[in-house]
Design a protein around this motif. Structure first.
Motif, PDB file in Angstrom:
ATOM      1  N   MET A  60      -1.564 -43.415 126.329  1.00 13.01           N
ATOM      2  CA  MET A  60      -0.345 -43.921 127.216  1.00 13.01           C
ATOM      3  C   MET A  60      -0.383 -43.594 128.740  1.00 13.01           C
ATOM      4  SD  MET A  60       1.195 -46.225 125.561  1.00 13.01           S
ATOM      5  CE  MET A  60       1.855 -46.535 127.021  1.00 13.01           C
ATOM      6  N   ASN A  61      -1.438 -42.625 128.928  1.00 11.06           N
ATOM      7  CA  ASN A  61      -1.473 -42.310 130.397  1.00 11.06           C
ATOM      8  C   ASN A  61      -1.768 -43.916 130.927  1.00 11.06           C
ATOM      9  OD1 ASN A  61      -0.583 -39.869 130.267  1.00 11.06           O
ATOM     10  ND2 ASN A  61      -2.590 -39.072 130.631  1.00 11.06           N
ATOM     11  N   ALA A  62      -1.270 -43.991 132.106  1.00 12.77           N
ATOM     12  CA  ALA A  62      -1.605 -45.274 132.895  1.00 12.77           C
ATOM     13  C   ALA A  62      -2.787 -45.493 132.937  1.00 12.77           C
ATOM     14  CB  ALA A  62      -0.689 -45.437 134.220  1.00 12.77           C
ATOM     15  N   TYR A  99       2.417 -31.812 120.998  1.00  9.09           N
ATOM     16  CA  TYR A  99       2.604 -33.172 120.813  1.00  9.09           C
ATOM     17  C   TYR A  99       3.973 -33.284 120.021  1.00  9.09           C
ATOM     18  CZ  TYR A  99      -2.039 -33.225 122.494  1.00  9.09           C
ATOM     19  OH  TYR A  99      -3.113 -33.090 123.190  1.00  9.09           O
ATOM     20  N   ARG A 149      13.252 -41.507 129.787  1.00  3.99           N
ATOM     21  CA  ARG A 149      12.426 -42.415 130.392  1.00  3.99           C
ATOM     22  C   ARG A 149      12.728 -42.206 131.856  1.00  3.99           C
ATOM     23  NH1 ARG A 149      10.965 -47.665 128.894  1.00  3.99           N
ATOM     24  NH2 ARG A 149      11.994 -47.636 126.726  1.00  3.99           N
ATOM     25  N   ILE A 195       4.082 -44.633 137.475  1.00  5.00           N
ATOM     26  CA  ILE A 195       3.887 -43.530 136.799  1.00  5.00           C
ATOM     27  C   ILE A 195       2.645 -43.361 136.319  1.00  5.00           C
ATOM     28  CG2 ILE A 195       4.810 -41.722 135.171  1.00  5.00           C
ATOM     29  CD1 ILE A 195       7.442 -42.599 135.837  1.00  5.00           C
ATOM     30  N   HIS A 196       1.705 -42.668 136.436  1.00 10.60           N
ATOM     31  CA  HIS A 196       0.583 -42.691 135.609  1.00 10.60           C
ATOM     32  C   HIS A 196       0.090 -41.468 134.755  1.00 10.60           C
ATOM     33  CE1 HIS A 196      -2.159 -40.520 138.237  1.00 10.60           C
ATOM     34  NE2 HIS A 196      -1.471 -41.083 139.235  1.00 10.60           N
ATOM     35  N   THR A 197       0.586 -40.378 134.951  1.00 16.19           N
ATOM     36  CA  THR A 197       0.433 -39.077 134.113  1.00 16.19           C
ATOM     37  C   THR A 197       1.450 -38.368 133.613  1.00 16.19           C
ATOM     38  OG1 THR A 197      -2.072 -39.443 134.900  1.00 16.19           O
ATOM     39  CG2 THR A 197      -1.435 -37.404 133.513  1.00 16.19           C
ATOM     40  N   PHE A 198       1.465 -38.057 132.679  1.00 20.48           N
ATOM     41  CA  PHE A 198       2.594 -36.946 132.309  1.00 20.48           C
ATOM     42  C   PHE A 198       2.429 -35.662 131.766  1.00 20.48           C
ATOM     43  CE2 PHE A 198       4.180 -41.122 131.339  1.00 20.48           C
ATOM     44  CZ  PHE A 198       5.392 -41.254 131.771  1.00 20.48           C
ATOM     45  N   PHE A 256       5.411 -36.474 123.519  1.00 27.87           N
ATOM     46  CA  PHE A 256       4.403 -37.522 122.966  1.00 27.87           C
ATOM     47  C   PHE A 256       5.008 -38.821 123.627  1.00 27.87           C
ATOM     48  CE2 PHE A 256       3.673 -41.079 120.262  1.00 27.87           C
ATOM     49  CZ  PHE A 256       2.232 -41.176 120.315  1.00 27.87           C
ATOM     50  N   VAL A 257       3.696 -39.314 124.419  1.00 27.32           N
ATOM     51  CA  VAL A 257       3.938 -40.542 125.430  1.00 27.32           C
ATOM     52  C   VAL A 257       4.117 -41.620 124.591  1.00 27.32           C
ATOM     53  CG1 VAL A 257       3.268 -41.703 127.397  1.00 27.32           C
ATOM     54  CG2 VAL A 257       2.555 -39.372 126.879  1.00 27.32           C
ATOM     55  N   ARG A 258       5.335 -42.155 124.526  1.00 25.96           N
ATOM     56  CA  ARG A 258       5.519 -43.322 123.648  1.00 25.96           C
ATOM     57  C   ARG A 258       5.339 -44.662 124.141  1.00 25.96           C
ATOM     58  NH1 ARG A 258       7.006 -46.777 121.589  1.00 25.96           N
ATOM     59  NH2 ARG A 258       8.660 -47.496 119.987  1.00 25.96           N
ATOM     60  N   SER A 259       5.464 -44.842 125.495  1.00 21.81           N
ATOM     61  CA  SER A 259       5.217 -45.889 126.429  1.00 21.81           C
ATOM     62  C   SER A 259       4.914 -45.597 127.799  1.00 21.81           C
ATOM     63  CB  SER A 259       6.332 -46.773 126.123  1.00 21.81           C
ATOM     64  OG  SER A 259       6.448 -47.656 127.148  1.00 21.81           O
ATOM     65  N   THR A 260       4.680 -46.421 128.624  1.00 23.10           N
ATOM     66  CA  THR A 260       4.043 -46.104 129.908  1.00 23.10           C
ATOM     67  C   THR A 260       5.081 -45.267 130.867  1.00 23.10           C
ATOM     68  OG1 THR A 260       4.649 -48.003 130.500  1.00 23.10           O
ATOM     69  CG2 THR A 260       2.366 -47.789 130.555  1.00 23.10           C
ATOM     70  N   ASP A 261       6.241 -45.481 130.322  1.00 21.47           N
ATOM     71  CA  ASP A 261       7.234 -44.489 131.060  1.00 21.47           C
ATOM     72  C   ASP A 261       8.446 -43.848 130.160  1.00 21.47           C
ATOM     73  OD1 ASP A 261       8.796 -46.822 130.255  1.00 21.47           O
ATOM     74  OD2 ASP A 261       9.681 -47.196 132.248  1.00 21.47           O
ATOM     75  N   LEU A 262       8.075 -43.796 128.921  1.00 27.46           N
ATOM     76  CA  LEU A 262       8.924 -43.266 127.846  1.00 27.46           C
ATOM     77  C   LEU A 262       8.436 -42.042 127.049  1.00 27.46           C
ATOM     78  CD1 LEU A 262      11.751 -43.952 126.457  1.00 27.46           C
ATOM     79  CD2 LEU A 262      10.326 -45.202 124.736  1.00 27.46           C
TER      80      LEU A 262
END
Lengths: 141, 1198
Positions: free
Chosen positions: A104-106, B813, B855, B864-867, B872-878
């Protein structure tokens, strides 16, 4: 007009290539769903990755046996890419070719999407190429 | 930071120009003696903040003036410097005292008296007199909200209202908290606020506020005349002291005639606001205080008594509150730590700044969210016209006033010390309002701001600030600034967002956010409303930075869609008025919490479920952690967050897995052993997780028995994997928290691991391997858990290598947290045992949020491109967070996808939706607003060096796992080299031979060097693999404040603590020794030094340290007799001992995990640990700071 092994290869490839095109489209849709939040990456357990890789390597082996060097040459780069992907993917799980926590990292997601589009294009082109080659081998020999 | 002495011409002139009716006020500004009152202004004002008896604290009042005497100079400097600065810094202060000032300000305008000396003091007396009321009201609201106690507190609200509210929340009563402003004064002495301007603006605020209601100028005049008279009376006693309100009353009676008409006019309003005060504490409070000055004088009049009675009667109005109506409650969101933290303030009873916090972290006041009051909103309206790109179009505004103010910011600005003066500024919203009415952005290009001042790194040896490094303040106009989110919760690496990605690339600084979303807050507006107003297209929550196009429509600040204001939102529960959507608390606070409706639930809110998975193999029993754990659990069983549904369970494992049947009705706990670890199953479907309250006796029995149950075990194997699988099965129906205690490498069943560490490679300078997981088992398990809303927290207490890199995945995770206690042993390593005990106490009792998602939204154009963090990254911004805890920090990298040229502000919003331990679904929303800039120098001016370093640390961790440690180290060095090179190329007038950094980035090389010497990234020094991995995990999951201490510890010399420059917290005097450089050159054999590393304190005693110090503080006659393993300071009745202990406990109170103290003598083995933290020194394997700078310079020149 003879039904050679090469012709058989091309016919089989043609059918399988259609499957690959389907897989590629499936991937594109899957990534798009991920991006638009309709799907959880946990469910994204890539069941089609391994079949895709094995079908493609089957092609290569067949073309190798049929001594279709040009076709083999066209497919070898993708074969190596697949091998690289397969061995680079985390630890002991092959079905996690797309790592859920990372996908999911863009950056990763857009990479995966691009990859799927490129593959779709490649498979489409090769589909017609196989069609042409099949007819050509059938007609010429 | 030297500044020319004397008063700057500019502010004076500005002030004169500003005051429409004020020869007096301009006189004041120009008067030579005005420095003193001005200075006093700040501290006094702040003291008002603390609603409690003023009479008894006169001594404190004298202190501030002393500290403040230097103020004018500094302020002068900033004024001279330019307007840019003025707009650049400070002023996001909102204003609890604003309303007080309102009356006073107008009096200044109209007074025309020669009371220059005093004319800024009336607010104090006014404030002091009405603060208590405020406290009372807020306490009332608290009572209402939480305890439903009686309102008797109001009877004595002048002195004890605070305590009543405090008591209702279970706080310790801190009678001495006023001292805080003094301290802040001491620490940030260079702040001043030209009171004149403030007054002027207050008048302005006032009128603008009253006008929409009443409408015309006549009224304004009436008000101003009224207020004129009040101040007179006030001024009389101001010099005398602030202890009486009575005298105010008497003198004010002279003006009663004048007042009476207005009083009657204002009374209904007061009533109104006070009544609603029960519903929301912070805001009505302000309105109350606004009117109280009028009521006081008229104590004898009927009008005033009406007011008073209305003050006292919030209860009925509360009870009459219709249940369906939207209500706003100011709920004390406290956890232990924050409570302590803010104990210096009024413990959240009223909207008070957390001064402590400001001091400690250099952060903004904690309570920013609260500080916005109803009054600012008119000013928002007013100013936004000029400054906001998308205007507020309220017709009720008074353009005349706005235009009357000439565009000169009289804002004092002091870049180096922003955090210091926010509370003063807070008293002066008008000041900031001035600049805002000009539109802060127009001032940008006049001169160079302080943060751009070039610093020659190789020459300036002392770049460390005296106290902690403050967070930079975004260059916003002041309304926005004071509405903005606290930097403790939400920080951006660049407080000036570059317009395009190209510009960002040029600056070579990372763009990202650092979040601490679930932090313990002392103050948080909680909103219950049936409709939560959100943008229809991007689902952004309504926030202070949206613009109202008219009464019925608002424009989203993230996607610019125009939305309708729902009918319900038109009603303001605070003022009980209709048609003021812009005054709703959602629009007044950038940090709010909504109680979510069932729309926000996928299933009914889950109960709090805790499962403990305990290693009971021989190794674990030997280490003895079970005793500590069971003891802590027994002690905190009642404090576990949860409601009546709370469930708890235990699993132990060695080579088999043991379950415990704790079903109610059993005479004793029943152990069920499952030895088939290859195919684990649950022996009974229920009764393994039992209700905490129903089976409490059984649980206690088990906890008492557990430590001794396995004493004779011969089992050395550990089947962690199967135990975890069982735990997952047990938890999956509900979700909750699994706490895993592991003491060795898992050796059986699924998920078994092998030792991967080669001890000979520990100090290798080349490749560090095995930073990634060896198996996917734990990651998959974590993902499964995350899907079932279960988080796994790992406590690793091992003496040998346990492959934390693989084990940590189970927490990473699943949004858990990781604790690591190397070489833990209960008796051999008392320091670790003590740490475990303290950590457990915090761990078990802290707030927890279940089944959470977070979110992060940002203005269109940014993506946003990296957390980074545990989730756990559920979606691009979630982000999916199975559990969220108050100690978890997150980082986000961003890029600019579309040019931001058509906007001047960008906003970021995090919304954390979680289920509280009480089974409530809540949404915590933070909104941050930042300006967009187009020039490279502005980008540098806004760089937040701490945030940059923390984000880089996160990125470096990723890099070292995915690529290699050497790569990550190179990337860190390159980050400094590139950004400094880019800066030096923009500043053409700089000599290329020197290493120049902008002031905002002067600590950048130092912090990067510290990072390179940190356990996570160091090479050449012997580092155990687990230690390294743990440090990396910490970097990813710690919030910024803790991470910075880990990267760059604070060093203090404590053998000569004096009473100078102290602060007062909880009746204690806390000395404030200056920060020392982390270099051995600062250590002397005659001294004693305290190093604060975040999770551990080292107390280093020099060989020739004063025997008196050793005797008094350590309790031993001389240096030789001090024992090797000393972890506590004795309580000796001597001033130096008291000071030291109060300083250490003050440091401890500032963080959730209380660190362990380790006394280090010269020959102590722990000495190396201590010296490894002296990062400015050279080691065999790494550069000294100076060498590092030279190296950077070399690379830049290349």
């Amino acid at each position: 007009m003879a039904f050679t092994f090469a012709a058989f290869c091309y016919m089989l490839s043609l059918v399988l290539c259609a499957a690959l095109i389907f897989f590629a489209i499936w991937h594109i849709i899957a990534f798009d769903e991920l991006r638009t939040d309709f799907k959880s990456p946990i469910d994204q357990c890539n069941p089609l990755v391994l079949p895709e890789y094995s079908i493609h390597s089957l092609f290569c082996i067949m073309f190798l046996c049929a001594q279709e060097w040009l076709t083999l040459g066209l497919n070898v780069p993708l074969l190596f890419y697949h091998l690289w992907r397969y061995f680079r993917c985390p630890a002991d799980s092959s079905e996690l070719a797309y790592d859920p926590p990372a996908v999911m990292n863009a950056d990763t997601l857009s990479y995966c999407q691009k990859e799927a589009w490129c593959k779709l294009a490649f498979y489409l082109l090769s589909f017609f190429y196989y069609l042409y080659c099949m007819i050509y081998t059938l007609v010429s020999s | 930071m030297s500044a020319p002495a004397g008063l700057p011409p500019r502010p004076a002139a500005a002030a004169a120009a500003f005051s429409p009716g004020g020869p007096g006020s301009s006189l004041e500004a120009a008067a030579p003696g005005s420095g003193a009152p001005r200075c006093q202004n700040g501290p006094m004002q702040s003291q008002m903040q603390f609603p409690s008896g003023y009479g008894s604290h006169l001594p404190n009042y004298s202190a501030p003036s002393g500290h403040y005497s230097q103020v004018p100079n500094k302020a002068a400097a900033s004024h001279l410097d330019n307007q840019y600065r003025a707009s650049y810094y400070p002023g996001y202060y909102s204003a609890p005292a604003q309303n007080v000032m309102t009356s006073v300000g107008s009096n200044v305008l109209n007074a025309q008296e020669s009371h220059q000396l005093y004319n800024n003091t009336p607010p104090h007396s006014g404030g002091s007199s009405d603060r208590p009321v405020q406290g009372a009201v807020s306490s009332a609201s608290y009572l209402h909200v939480s305890a439903q106690q009686s309102y008797s507190a109001f009877d004595n609200h002048y002195s004890t209202s605070v305590s009543s509210s405090v008591a209702s929340q279970g706080f310790p009563l801190n009678s001495d908290h006023y001292a805080m402003p003094v301290v802040s004064g001491a620490m940030y002495p260079n702040v001043s606020y030209p009171p004149v301007a403030a007054g002027v603006v207050y008048g302005q605020t006032f009128t603008s506020q009253s006008l929409p209601a009443v409408g015309q100028f006549k009224e304004t005049n009436a008000f101003s005349s009224q207020s004129t008279s009040v101040p007179h009376s006030l001024q009389q006693h101001v010099p005398v002291g602030y202890n009486t309100t009575l005298s105010t009353v008497s003198s004010a009676q002279a003006v009663q005639d004048n007042l009476s008409r207005n009083l009657t006019g204002s009374v209904p309003k007061v009533n109104n606001q006070i009544n609603t005060g029960g519903i929301d504490s912070s805001q009505p409070v302000h309105s109350v205080s606004q009117n109280v000055p009028f009521t006081k004088p008229g104590a004898g009049t009927s009008a005033a008594s009406a007011v008073m009675s209305s003050v006292r009667s919030p209860a009925p109005s509360l009870s009459s509150k219709p249940p369906s109506s939207p209500s706003v409650t100011q709920s004390p969101e406290l956890a232990l730590q924050e409570a302590l933290d803010s104990s210096s303030t009024t413990s959240s009873a009223s909207p008070v700044l957390n001064n402590y916090d400001a001091l400690e972290g250099g952060g903004y006041p904690e309570t920013r969210s609260v500080t916005s009051s109803p009054v600012p909103s008119p000013s928002v309206l007013q100013t936004s016209k000029a400054s906001k790109p998308f205007g507020y179009g309220y017709p009720a505004l008074q353009p005349g006033y706005q235009n009357a103010t000439p565009p000169t910011p009289v804002q004092p600005s002091n870049p180096g010390h922003h955090s210091g003066f926010q509370h003063y500024a807070q008293q002066y919203p008008g000041v900031s309002q001035l600049s805002s009415s000009l539109g802060g952005l127009s001032l940008q290009h006049s001169q160079q701001p302080e943060s751009l001042r070039p610093v020659n790194l190789t020459h300036d040896r002392n770049i460390l600030p005296v106290s902690s490094v403050p967070a930079p303040v975004p260059n916003l106009n002041s309304d926005l600034r004071k509405l903005n989110c606290s930097p403790d919760s939400f920080r951006c690496t660049l407080t000036n967002i570059p317009q395009t990605q190209a510009l960002l690339n040029k600056a070579k600084l990372p763009l990202g956010l650092l979040l601490h979303p679930f932090r313990d807050l002392t103050q948080l507006p909680v909103i219950t409303s049936s409709t939560i107003v959100r943008c229809r297209s991007c689902r952004t929550y309504i926030n202070p930075f949206v613009s109202f196009i008219d009464q019925r429509r608002w424009k989203c600040n993230l996607c610019y869609r125009v939305n309708d204001v729902p009918e319900e939102f038109m009603y303001n529960p605070l003022t009980r008025s209709y048609g003021e959507p812009h005054k709703r608390p959602e629009v007044q606070n950038s940090t709010v919490e909504f109680i979510a409706s069932s729309d926000y639930m996928l299933r009914p809110p889950q109960p709090a479920v805790y499962l403990f998975v305990l290693d009971v193999s021989h190794n674990a029993v030997e280490a003895g952690y079970l005793t500590i754990l069971c003891q802590s659990l027994l002690e905190n069983l009642d404090k576990l967050p949860g409601d009546s549904r709370t469930r708890i369970g235990f699993i132990t494992f060695d080579s088999t897995v043991q379950f415990y049947n704790l079903q109610e009705g059993l005479s004793q706990p029943q152990m069920l052993i499952v030895s088939d670890i290859d195919d684990i199953f649950l022996p009974t479907p229920d009764s393994l997780l039992v209700n905490l309250h129903e089976s409490k006796e059984l649980i206690k029995d088990l906890l008492n028995a557990l430590p001794n149950m396995f004493t004779n075990t011969r089992e050395t194997h550990s089947a962690l994997g199967p135990a975890l699988q069982a735990a997952f099965k047990l938890m999956s129906p509900t979700g909750g928290r699994i706490s895993v205690f592991q003491t060795q490498l898992p050796s059986l069943g699924a998920g078994l691991l092998h030792s991967r560490e080669d001890p000979n490679q520990r100090s290798s300078t080349k490749v560090v391997q095995h930073l990634g997981p060896a198996t996917d088992f734990y990651k998959k398990l974590a993902l499964d858990c995350s899907g079932q809303q279960t988080a796994v927290d790992l406590f690793l207490l091992s003496s040998q290598y346990s492959d934390l890199a693989s084990l940590a995945c189970m927490s990473k995770y699943s949004a858990g947290c990781i604790y690591y206690y190397p070489s833990f042993h209960r008796s051999h390593n008392p320091a670790q045992a003590e740490k475990l005990q303290k950590d457990l106490k915090r761990y078990l009792t802290r707030k927890i949020g279940f089944e959470a998602v977070m979110r992060i939204r940002c203005t269109k154009g940014l993506s946003i491109h990296t957390f980074h963090g545990n989730f756990f990254v559920r979606s691009t911004d979630l982000l999916s967070l199975a559990n969220v805890n108050p100690d978890a920090g997150f980082a986000v990298q961003m890029s600019i996808e579309e040019s931001l040229t058509d906007t001047s502000l960008v906003c970021f919003q995090t919304a954390l939706l979680y289920t509280s331990s009480k089974g409530e679904r809540r949404i915590r929303v933070h909104t941050l607003c930042l300006p967009v800039v187009s020039s490279l120098s502005d980008v540098y001016a806004g760089a937040d060096v701490q945030a940059v370093v923390c984000l880089l640390a996160n990125m470096a961790v990723d890099r070292s796992v995915s690529s290699s440690l050497a790569d990550a180290r190179d990337a860190l060095v390159n980050a400094v080299v590139d950004s400094l090179a880019a800066y030096m190329s923009t500043a053409s007038n700089l000599q290329q031979s020197m290493l120049i950094a902008p002031n905002s980035l002067k600590l950048f090389p130092l912090y990067i060097l510290a990072l390179l010497k940190q356990k996570a990234f160091r090479t050449g020094t012997s580092t155990r693999l687990d230690d390294r991995v743990y440090a990396m995990c910490q970097m990813k999951s710690q919030p910024l404040v803790h991470l910075m201490k880990m990267i760059h510890p604070n060093l203090y010399r404590i053998d000569k603590l004096t009473d100078e420059s102290t602060i007062h917290v909880n009746d204690r005097v806390v000395p404030q020794p200056p920060l020392q450089k982390l270099s051995a050159e600062k250590l002397t054999r005659e001294g004693a030094f305290l190093m604060d590393c975040g999770s551990i304190f080292y107390l280093w005693i020099g060989k020739n340290c004063d025997n008196n110090f050793i005797k008094d503080v350590l309790g031993y006659p001389n240096y030789a007799s001090v024992p090797q393993k000393m972890t506590q300071l004795p309580e000796v009745d001597a001033p130096s001992s008291e000071r030291t202990r109060s300083f250490i406990s003050w440091l401890r109170d500032s963080r959730p995990l209380s660190p362990v103290l380790q006394v280090i003598k010269d020959e102590n083995p722990a000495k190396t640990d201590f010296f490894q933290h002296l990062i400015e020194d050279r080691t065999e394997a790494a550069f000294s700071y100076y060498e590092f700078l030279l190296n950077i310079q070399q690379q830049i020149c290349k």
